[in-house]
Design an enzyme around this catalytic site. Structure first.
Site, PDB file in Angstrom:
ATOM      1  N   ASP A  73      16.091 -11.102  72.460  1.00 52.25           N
ATOM      2  CA  ASP A  73      16.939 -10.964  71.278  1.00 52.25           C
ATOM      3  C   ASP A  73      16.628 -12.028  70.226  1.00 52.25           C
ATOM      4  O   ASP A  73      17.093 -11.911  69.084  1.00 52.25           O
ATOM      5  CB  ASP A  73      18.422 -11.079  71.654  1.00 52.25           C
ATOM      6  CG  ASP A  73      18.890  -9.947  72.548  1.00 52.25           C
ATOM      7  OD1 ASP A  73      18.396  -8.822  72.363  1.00 52.25           O
ATOM      8  OD2 ASP A  73      19.735 -10.185  73.427  1.00 52.25           O
ATOM      9  N   ASP A 110      22.022 -11.989  73.639  1.00 53.67           N
ATOM     10  CA  ASP A 110      22.085 -13.040  74.661  1.00 53.67           C
ATOM     11  C   ASP A 110      20.753 -13.305  75.343  1.00 53.67           C
ATOM     12  O   ASP A 110      20.605 -14.299  76.049  1.00 53.67           O
ATOM     13  CB  ASP A 110      23.106 -12.664  75.735  1.00 53.67           C
ATOM     14  CG  ASP A 110      22.611 -11.535  76.643  1.00 53.67           C
ATOM     15  OD1 ASP A 110      21.949 -10.615  76.125  1.00 53.67           O
ATOM     16  OD2 ASP A 110      22.880 -11.582  77.857  1.00 53.67           O
ATOM     17  N   ASP A 127      23.804  -6.151  70.600  1.00 51.98           N
ATOM     18  CA  ASP A 127      22.958  -5.782  71.725  1.00 51.98           C
ATOM     19  C   ASP A 127      23.869  -5.345  72.865  1.00 51.98           C
ATOM     20  O   ASP A 127      24.942  -5.922  73.060  1.00 51.98           O
ATOM     21  CB  ASP A 127      22.112  -6.985  72.136  1.00 51.98           C
ATOM     22  CG  ASP A 127      21.252  -6.686  73.331  1.00 51.98           C
ATOM     23  OD1 ASP A 127      20.445  -5.752  73.262  1.00 51.98           O
ATOM     24  OD2 ASP A 127      21.399  -7.403  74.345  1.00 51.98           O
TER      25      ASP A 127
END
Length: 931
Positions: free
Chosen positions: A734, A730, A531
């Site tokens: 997610d 994080d 990500d």
């Protein structure tokens, strides 16, 4: 075939049938007693578990009281791998283990050496899983409560409260480790005494027999060859040196199971018993089979005790990581109560207490800095070597070291809630879990000892009936050698020791591995999805560029702009002020400050009129921004948000705010490429911005314009390509993707939800930890495979040779003495090899180098066969003009295609006061600084 041969064959067949029933016949299960809504059962630990099969009801809390009536390393711990529980069992004490099983089925438990086993049968709750849920069922982490020694069979009353090791209210982790260490030291002392006796009494007999029989030496004193003298010397070895082995071996057989000790006991008892009969009544045997094997029995037991002594010392090193983590905890804290500074035990610190930490002291608990500034060494928790500067409002972690200045902090998390306590708990859970590769070893171990006994019986029978003279001697030696050389212990230790060392090394490097399964799966990863925000980038807007124009130098421009933005509540202003502070700039005080909603701010600083904001703001004030627009456009194309500044009615410069890339992201991605792993960046940015970020860090494949709710689908799409995928993120959004990945890895600086959904947590937030986690997983699995090879190859080669398969062709027989030495070497090879992992150190990250290829960017629009709804990239806040990610926008208005997104509540409030003043819908930003 004579009558004697027929009797031996019939007896062997009966023995084999008896072995099958003895080891694999039905066993009685004891049902736990239900009282007060809790199921309770007592388990006696003495060479095995009694009862070894327990029956409980699904969804109802269970209390198992382990009454350990022995000492020694083998049963000093009980492990429930399916519940990720490992509990210390102090010698001659009761320990209560509490758990609540949610799922029906059979769940095994075993000793710390994986040699003694039991089974917990969980029967379905009446009414099925709904009833279990109603009872509050859940595979909860068990609690452990130690107790004093009590009479065998009695059940200790339930404690009013209990806690995990390392928490208040129960046995502390330090106490448990201290008890285990004390027990291990006592065992080492006892084994040393027994070894000295064994060596002193066996050496004369062994030297005399070897010199006389092998080398035909004439100098050997005849008294040492006398059977009665040998009996007198070896009997203490048999019953004193070998007592720990015989005791454990017979107790295991009494539980209808067997281990390495059982095999050694049977072999040495056979050798010693036969020799004793020959000594007492030699006339019962033909002259050619009156050999005695006292030296074999004594040497075997002495070698086994020597091996166990070395093994016990070596195994102490495998748990070093947990002991070091426990040793990090501060013992006391300096607390301020009622204006008085008092030093108290760290266990007495309460949330909200004000603490004083002086230079050089450990920070006792997780806290927030109230005043002071200092560099704090967090390397023992995060793995980061450089101290972190802490100021008012920053968070400090318990067990880290305050190096330079004094700090006054407020306790935020204490006891079991601190980060260190959670780290220790996760490491203990991982060490108590079972890796999938261990199932092979467990499946083999379940049949290993009975198979060895069967081979020994067959070997004896074959050599007795068809072997050359003296047939009885050859048969006896072969059977004893088979029993002695077999080593189930090596097979049982092959996986758990490596997992213990591997997870411990990970914790020391700031990597929390939740289970042995995650540790194993990580070595198979061939694709890592990163990500962008908070993973590749820092996840916090920062001042990245200062472009001065006209006569204004960058430092002077930043000073004036910072002074004007000091009173601003906008995120852009806060980023500029923070950037100036990091550059050591102390701005003067501004006057006549005014916030112009949706456009910028203006103020007077040191007599200069400062105007900061959008191009429209400058035009509205009669200032032409044309000279600044090329720089602003270039910064926007790089995914940054430009902020224009004018001073005294003239264009002065452009500042840019963006989410900066972490310092080691590019190097970590290069390291992943060197490991043969494809790195994919997942982001909500539009294709242009995503490509710009990917190009800077060396990512070759990008999935752009992906909304948070579609991240998990992208992971599944990659898995459908045949990839083993790891996901690193994080944020809360997610969590589904982390759960969908084969291995989910959370950034430790991220949200609790993401960390909870992950299999591995990178505490420091650095991608260097990701590289370390994968390389550590590969090193651990390589170590496990080596251990399994040692164990399986050793037994696969040694047992047939001991049975005599080489004798017909080559005349080679394996002496029981050599078999004993080989068996000890097998266990030591596994333990020693597992300890090699302790020398593992993460390799430094390579230089990222120059990116040679343009990243391949995939979006829902250019992806063939895409069925998902269209996604929306970053948009522009119509009030202030800042780039906003819809997934993380502070506020929004409306729904569907016309949704308005805002960077802060302040801009949303401005929109609410006069919606007609602003555009009807947000527009996609040309350069996005967010996901």
């Amino acid at each position: 075939m004579n009558v004697g041969d027929i009797i031996v064959v019939v007896t062997a067949v009966a023995a084999l049938a008896g072995l099958g029933w003895f080891f694999f016949g039905p066993r009685k299960a004891r049902t736990a007693e239900l009282a007060g809504g809790v199921q309770r059962a007592a388990v006696t630990v003495r060479g095995g578990y009694s009862p070894e099969v327990l029956r409980v009801r699904q969804g109802v809390p269970v209390e198992l009281v382990f009454d350990r009536q022995e000492s020694g390393d083998c049963t000093s711990r009980v492990v429930f791998p399916d519940f990720q529980l490992s509990a210390a069992l102090p010698a001659y004490q009761q320990t209560t283990v509490r758990l609540k099983p949610a799922d029906a089925g059979e769940f095994g438990f075993a000793c710390g050496m994986n040699m003694i086993h039991g089974t917990l049968i969980v029967e379905p709750a009446a009414g099925g899983t709904a009833a279990a849920d109603a009872l509050g069922g859940g595979n909860e982490q068990a609690a452990v409560t130690p107790g004093p020694a009590v009479a065998p069979g009695s059940i200790a009353p339930p404690a009013a409260c209990c806690a995990l090791p390392g928490t208040a209210g129960g046995e502390t982790g330090q106490d448990a480790e201290a008890a285990e260490a004390a027990e291990r030291r006592a065992e080492i002392t006892d084994l040393t005494r027994r070894l000295i006796v064994g060596v002193a009494l066996t050496a004369p007999v062994l030297v005399a027999v070897m010199a006389h029989e092998v080398f035909k030496a004439a100098w050997v004193p005849g008294i040492l060859l006398n059977h009665w003298v040998q009996l007198a010397l070896i009997t203490p070895v048999m019953f004193y040196t070998g007592w720990p082995i015989h005791r454990t071996g017979w107790l295991a057989l009494a539980h209808r199971s067997a281990d390495m000790n059982s095999l050694i006991t049977l072999g040495t008892v056979a050798a010693y018993g036969y020799s004793l009969l020959v000594t007492i009544a030699p006339g019962l045997f033909p002259a050619d089979v009156r050999n005695v094997y006292y030296e074999a029995a004594g040497t075997i037991l002495t070698l086994i005790v020597l091996g166990r002594l070395i093994e016990t010392k070596a195994k102490a090193g495998t748990g070093q990581a947990i002991r070091e983590l426990l040793g990090l905890q501060a013992r006391t804290a300096r607390v301020v109560r009622d204006g008085t500074e008092t030093e108290i035990p760290v266990g007495d610190v309460a949330v909200g207490d004000e603490l004083v930490i002086r230079p050089g002291e450990k920070i006792p608990v997780d806290a927030v800095v109230l005043s002071g500034s200092s560099a704090v060494d967090e390397s023992m928790v995060t793995g980061e070597p450089m101290p972190a500067t802490k100021r008012t409002g920053d968070t400090v972690i318990g067990a880290t070291i305050n190096t330079t200045g004094s700090l006054r902090v407020r306790a935020e998390k204490v006891g079991a809630d601190t980060m260190l306590a959670q780290i220790i708990r996760l490491v203990q859970q991982a060490q108590a879990s079972k890796a999938p590769i261990q199932r092979l070893a467990d499946a083999v171990s379940g049949y290993f000892v009975p198979a060895v006994m069967a081979i020994a019986i067959v070997s004896f029978t074959v050599w007795f009936t068809v072997g050359p003279a003296p047939a009885f001697t050859l048969a006896l030696v072969s059977a004893v050698a088979v029993l002695i050389i077999a080593c189930p212990c090596a097979l049982g230790l092959a996986t758990p020791l490596s997992v213990m060392v591997g997870t411990g090394k990970g914790a020391q490097a700031g990597i929390l591995i939740r289970s042995a399964e995650a540790l194993e799966t990580a070595h198979k990863l061939d694709t890592i999805v990163l990500d962008k925000t908070g993973t590749i980038t820092k996840g916090k807007p920062a001042l990245t560029d200062i472009r001065g124009a006209s006569r204004w130098a960058e430092a002077e421009l930043l000073t004036l702009v910072t002074a004007a933005e000091a009173d601003s509540e906008h995120p852009l202003g806060a980023a500029i002020v923070a950037g100036a502070r990091d550059r050591g700039i102390v701005p003067p005080t501004a006057t006549r400050f005014e916030s112009i909603t949706g456009k910028g701010v203006q103020a007077t600083v040191d007599g200069h009129a400062v105007l900061i904001g959008t191009a429209a703001l400058l035009r509205g004030a009669g200032i032409d921004p044309a000279v600044l627009e090329p720089a602003a456009a270039g910064l926007a194309a790089d995914g940054k948000t430009p902020v224009l500044a004018a001073i005294d009615g003239e264009p002065a410069g452009v500042l840019a705010v963006a989410d900066p890339i972490k310092d080691d992201s590019a190097a970590a991605i290069a390291a992943l490429h060197h490991l043969g792993i494809e790195v994919v960046m997942l982001t909500g940015d539009n294709a242009t911005t995503a490509a710009a970020i990917a190009r800077q860090v060396g990512v070759r494949r990008v999935l752009a314009e992906v909304l948070p709710e579609h991240k998990a689908a992208e992971i599944r799409r990659l898995q459908a390509e045949g990839r083993t995928v790891g996901m690193v993120g994080d944020g809360i959004n997610d969590a589904p993707a982390l759960a969908a990945a084969d291995v989910g890895m959370a950034i430790g600086t991220g949200t609790d939800v993401a960390i909870e959904a992950a299999d591995i947590t990178l505490i420091s937030g650095s991608l260097a930890g990701l590289v370390t986690a994968i390389s550590l997983s590969r090193a651990t699995m390589r170590n496990i495979r080596q251990n399994l090879f040692f164990a399986l190859a050793y037994n696969g080669i040694g047992i047939p040779i001991a049975a005599g398969v080489l004798y017909p062709a080559f005349g080679i027989r394996l002496s029981p003495i050599i078999a004993a030495a080989a068996m000890a070497a097998s266990s030591l090879s596994v333990v020693g090899n597992a300890n090699r992992l302790r020398r593992y150190h993460p390799a430094p990250l390579p230089e990222p180098g120059e990116v040679q290829t343009e990243p391949q960017v995939e979006t829902p629009g250019n992806r063939a066969g895409e069925d998902e709804p269209g996604t929306v990239g970053p948009v522009t806040d119509s009030v202030c003009g800042m780039t906003v990610d819809p997934a993380t926008a502070a506020e929004h208005r409306g729904a569907g295609p016309g949704t308005m997104y805002f960077c802060s509540a302040h801009c949303a409030a401005a929109f609410d006061t006069d919606p007609g003043q602003y555009a009807p819908a947000a527009t996609i930003a040309p350069g996005a600084a967010t996901r």
